[in-house]
Write an enzyme that holds these catalytic residues in place. Structure first.
Site, PDB file in Angstrom:
ATOM      1  N   SER A   1       8.358  48.072  34.400  1.00 37.29           N
ATOM      2  CA  SER A   1       7.733  48.090  33.072  1.00 37.29           C
ATOM      3  C   SER A   1       6.217  48.223  33.117  1.00 37.29           C
ATOM      4  O   SER A   1       5.619  48.726  32.162  1.00 37.29           O
ATOM      5  CB  SER A   1       8.100  46.816  32.299  1.00 37.29           C
ATOM      6  OG  SER A   1       9.473  46.779  32.010  1.00 37.29           O
TER       7      SER A   1
ATOM      8  N   GLU B   1       5.857  21.550  22.234  1.00 39.65           N
ATOM      9  CA  GLU B   1       7.249  21.478  22.647  1.00 39.65           C
ATOM     10  C   GLU B   1       7.428  20.714  23.948  1.00 39.65           C
ATOM     11  O   GLU B   1       8.495  20.748  24.555  1.00 39.65           O
ATOM     12  CB  GLU B   1       7.820  22.894  22.766  1.00 39.65           C
ATOM     13  CG  GLU B   1       7.919  23.587  21.416  1.00 39.65           C
ATOM     14  CD  GLU B   1       8.518  24.981  21.494  1.00 39.65           C
ATOM     15  OE1 GLU B   1       9.541  25.217  20.827  1.00 39.65           O
ATOM     16  OE2 GLU B   1       7.975  25.823  22.219  1.00 39.65           O
TER      17      GLU B   1
ATOM     18  N   GLU C   1       6.729  45.308  20.650  1.00 43.03           N
ATOM     19  CA  GLU C   1       7.729  45.393  21.715  1.00 43.03           C
ATOM     20  C   GLU C   1       8.928  44.492  21.448  1.00 43.03           C
ATOM     21  O   GLU C   1       8.776  43.302  21.138  1.00 43.03           O
ATOM     22  CB  GLU C   1       7.117  44.988  23.056  1.00 43.03           C
ATOM     23  CG  GLU C   1       8.125  45.115  24.204  1.00 43.03           C
ATOM     24  CD  GLU C   1       7.783  44.296  25.438  1.00 43.03           C
ATOM     25  OE1 GLU C   1       8.238  44.667  26.537  1.00 43.03           O
ATOM     26  OE2 GLU C   1       7.080  43.268  25.310  1.00 43.03           O
TER      27      GLU C   1
ATOM     28  N   ASP D   1      15.479  43.937  27.313  1.00 41.94           N
ATOM     29  CA  ASP D   1      15.436  44.074  28.765  1.00 41.94           C
ATOM     30  C   ASP D   1      16.019  42.853  29.475  1.00 41.94           C
ATOM     31  O   ASP D   1      16.794  42.975  30.427  1.00 41.94           O
ATOM     32  CB  ASP D   1      13.978  44.282  29.184  1.00 41.94           C
ATOM     33  CG  ASP D   1      13.780  44.364  30.680  1.00 41.94           C
ATOM     34  OD1 ASP D   1      14.201  45.369  31.283  1.00 41.94           O
ATOM     35  OD2 ASP D   1      13.184  43.434  31.254  1.00 41.94           O
TER      36      ASP D   1
ATOM     37  N   HIS E   1      19.150  42.434  32.129  1.00 42.79           N
ATOM     38  CA  HIS E   1      18.976  41.899  33.478  1.00 42.79           C
ATOM     39  C   HIS E   1      19.981  40.777  33.761  1.00 42.79           C
ATOM     40  O   HIS E   1      20.449  40.617  34.892  1.00 42.79           O
ATOM     41  CB  HIS E   1      17.554  41.368  33.677  1.00 42.79           C
ATOM     42  CG  HIS E   1      16.543  42.424  34.003  1.00 42.79           C
ATOM     43  ND1 HIS E   1      16.721  43.346  35.009  1.00 42.79           N
ATOM     44  CD2 HIS E   1      15.333  42.711  33.447  1.00 42.79           C
ATOM     45  CE1 HIS E   1      15.669  44.154  35.069  1.00 42.79           C
ATOM     46  NE2 HIS E   1      14.816  43.790  34.117  1.00 42.79           N
TER      47      HIS E   1
ATOM     48  N   ASP F   1      10.487  51.919  27.641  1.00 44.77           N
ATOM     49  CA  ASP F   1       9.743  52.104  28.881  1.00 44.77           C
ATOM     50  C   ASP F   1      10.646  52.594  30.006  1.00 44.77           C
ATOM     51  O   ASP F   1      10.229  53.318  30.894  1.00 44.77           O
ATOM     52  CB  ASP F   1       9.031  50.810  29.284  1.00 44.77           C
ATOM     53  CG  ASP F   1       9.931  49.586  29.199  1.00 44.77           C
ATOM     54  OD1 ASP F   1      11.099  49.697  28.760  1.00 44.77           O
ATOM     55  OD2 ASP F   1       9.462  48.488  29.568  1.00 44.77           O
ATOM     56  N   HIS F   2      11.911  52.217  29.945  1.00 41.27           N
ATOM     57  CA  HIS F   2      12.888  52.611  30.974  1.00 41.27           C
ATOM     58  C   HIS F   2      14.282  52.287  30.453  1.00 41.27           C
ATOM     59  O   HIS F   2      14.446  51.684  29.394  1.00 41.27           O
ATOM     60  CB  HIS F   2      12.634  51.861  32.284  1.00 41.27           C
ATOM     61  CG  HIS F   2      12.594  50.369  32.097  1.00 41.27           C
ATOM     62  ND1 HIS F   2      13.722  49.610  31.871  1.00 41.27           N
ATOM     63  CD2 HIS F   2      11.554  49.489  32.066  1.00 41.27           C
ATOM     64  CE1 HIS F   2      13.386  48.346  31.716  1.00 41.27           C
ATOM     65  NE2 HIS F   2      12.073  48.235  31.816  1.00 41.27           N
TER      66      HIS F   2
ATOM     67  N   HIS G   1      16.948  48.115  36.447  1.00 35.54           N
ATOM     68  CA  HIS G   1      16.634  49.213  35.539  1.00 35.54           C
ATOM     69  C   HIS G   1      17.422  50.458  35.930  1.00 35.54           C
ATOM     70  O   HIS G   1      17.910  50.572  37.051  1.00 35.54           O
ATOM     71  CB  HIS G   1      15.140  49.538  35.599  1.00 35.54           C
ATOM     72  CG  HIS G   1      14.264  48.424  35.129  1.00 35.54           C
ATOM     73  ND1 HIS G   1      12.895  48.414  35.305  1.00 35.54           N
ATOM     74  CD2 HIS G   1      14.563  47.258  34.488  1.00 35.54           C
ATOM     75  CE1 HIS G   1      12.387  47.305  34.788  1.00 35.54           C
ATOM     76  NE2 HIS G   1      13.377  46.591  34.291  1.00 35.54           N
TER      77      HIS G   1
END
Length: 524
Positions: free
Chosen positions: A127, A247, A339, A344, A348, A385-386, A486
């Site tokens: 990325s 948090e 984004e 992504d 993964h 991006d991919h 990817h």
């Protein structure tokens, strides 16, 4: 040859004579092609295609350099073609349709093309290198941000000597308002590609002596007056280890700097810092000049997991709407990157449910932008991006749940009563991965990261009694690896507004920068 010519001449003469004798030409005696049947013309497929053809023929193309006063670049991280297709079907099925005929918001844009995603040193990209290509107009190595391809990854000195200027830098220098929005850490590769120049994408909160980390570069940014809207995750990179956030998480900085406080000191009373959904909803755009929102120590929640956040956080579409309110205040236009970062991460993990659910939310964010901008002065670009090693296969019947097991059709084309079985006698899903951690069944778990440390599962599983449409189902993979990788194939790009027609065809990824700069008049 003389013999052949004689035969051809005789044939032509005979044909002419025949036509003369009959008093009609060859064209007049030829059987006319059959007309379209009434059923064909009345088909909804036929009528819909005719309607789209009519719309396409009326498109007006603005080819004037600088016509785009505003530019919004949407990046669906890891959103390859198979992801777009599957997300489209999921979105349609969520609305009670079969799904295949549905269109996501950006698929309705008038121009589309393909983008080649390789890095200068990798066939399948990462990325950082791809985001750098989008933002600077040149390709570079995997793992680096906005330094040229001669720089070795991690080489601090070389990185300082070979920085690259980004589209956001140019927008700042032209007096435009700017924004970056992401569901990932704001110091992560794609959002960081708008402002950071480092030879190692991992330097989010610390860097070798002589170089600046990514978070520090954001707060100290000296192009223009700095980014106006920053919304995303990654709070830990901005606060020291001695500070605990709302948090209960401690910061990561080892230099003792509190970059949040430094940011507030820099911009004063007109700047607002927020950490939760309550603070987000309280933001008055009319009274706010600069906005920094860091909603998680690390990445923001997956869309399906958002309600489990302790302090609450906004969705990507909500952040996009707020970001537009703020950047649209400027008279000279704006540049904004948005984004969908967790598409992504779902992939993964090998969890199609969250990857696709976040992709659907990403499409909603694009719709917000389409609804609140004009095609006359705003260029909107949507791309990835991919890709990922994510597949959609088998021969499921139309309308079969995209997250379900493959149920095919019988010999008459009607849906079968039970899932199809593979050669091993077990059912299989439409969606799968070429590599990754493989099968897991966590039921209603909505956080894909829940199985992060579990060992990879190799081999096939009997899915007969398993509900594969649950959020916690992880698809099987062919090659067992710790994390799915990817993919190297081209990704789609969609656009509308001034200059959007320039993105048709198949282009290199760095070409996108050149279209943005030309259309926006960012280089004199």
């Amino acid at each position: 040859m003389k013999f052949l010519n004689s035969v051809l001449a005789l044939g032509v003469a005979t044909t002419i004579a025949a036509c003369s004798e009959s008093g009609a030409s060859t064209a007049e005696t030829r059987t006319a092609p059959p007309a379209l049947s009434t059923d064909q013309r009345n088909s909804t497929w036929y009528r819909d295609a005719q309607s789209r053809l009519q719309q396409a023929s009326q498109r007006q193309i603005d080819n004037t350099p600088g016509a785009a006063k505003n530019i919004i670049l949407f990046v669906g991280d890891g959103m390859g073609i198979s992801t777009v297709t599957a997300a489209r079907i999921l979105a349609g099925q969520q609305q009670g349709r079969t799904g295949e005929e549905y269109q996501l918001s950006f698929e309705q844009m008038p121009f589309a093309g393909l983008i080649k995603t390789y890095n200068t040193n990798q066939q399948t990209s990462d990325s950082a290198g791809t985001a750098s290509a989008l933002m600077t107009g040149v390709k570079t190595k995997a793992g680096v941000l906005n330094v040229d391809e001669t720089v070795a990854r991690g080489d601090c000195k070389a990185g300082l000597e070979h920085p690259l200027t980004t589209a956001l830098d140019l927008a700042e220098l032209h007096g435009k308002r700017t924004g970056i929005i992401s569901t990932a850490r704001i110091t992560h590769a794609t959002p960081a590609s708008t402002y950071a120049k480092v030879p190692e994408r991992g330097w989010e909160y610390q860097a070798p002596e002589g170089c600046r980390d990514i978070a520090a570069q954001l707060v100290e940014m000296d192009r223009g007056d700095g980014i106006d809207v920053i919304l995303g995750g990654g709070r830990r990179a901005f606060i020291p280890q001695s500070v605990t956030d709302l948090e209960g998480e401690k910061g990561k900085r080892t230099d003792g700097r509190n970059l949040v406080q430094e940011w507030k000191n820099r911009y004063g009373a007109a700047a607002t810092y927020i950490e939760d959904e309550k603070g987000f909803k309280a933001v008055d755009a009319a009274k706010t000049d600069k906005l920094l929102g860091l909603f998680q120590p690390s990445h923001m929640r997956y869309e399906s997991d958002r309600e489990n956040d302790k302090a609450g956080e906004p969705s990507l579409s909500e952040m996009t709407a707020k970001g537009l309110e703020l950047v649209q205040k400027g008279e000279d236009g704006y540049f904004m990157l948005v984004e969908g970062g967790r598409i992504d991460h779902g992939h993964h993990a090998g969890n199609a449910y969250n990857a696709l659910t976040d992709a659907v939310e990403f499409a909603k964010a694009v719709q917000v932008a389409m609804d609140n901008t004009s095609t006359e002065d705003t260029l909107i670009i949507v791309t990835a991006d991919h890709s990922h090693a994510f597949t959609m296969a088998g021969y499921p019947t139309r309308g079969n749940p995209i997250l379900g097991k493959v149920i095919g059709n019988d010999e008459h084309g009607a849906p079968q009563d039970a899932p199809q079985l593979a050669a091993d006698g077990k059912p299989y899903t439409t969606l799968g991965y070429a590599n990754g951690a493989g099968f897991a069944d966590l039921g209603d778990e909505t956080n894909s990261d829940a199985r992060r440390d579990a060992p990879a599962h190799s081999g096939r599983v009997d899915l007969t009694e398993i509900d594969t449409t649950k959020p916690g189902f992880y698809q099987e993979s062919l090659v067992p690896t710790g994390s799915e990788t990817h993919g190297g194939e081209d990704v789609g790009i969609w656009a509308r507004g001034p200059g959007s027609h320039l993105l048709t065809g198949t282009n290199e990824q760095n070409y996108v920068f050149h279209v943005m700069v030309r259309s926006g008049g960012l280089l004199d």
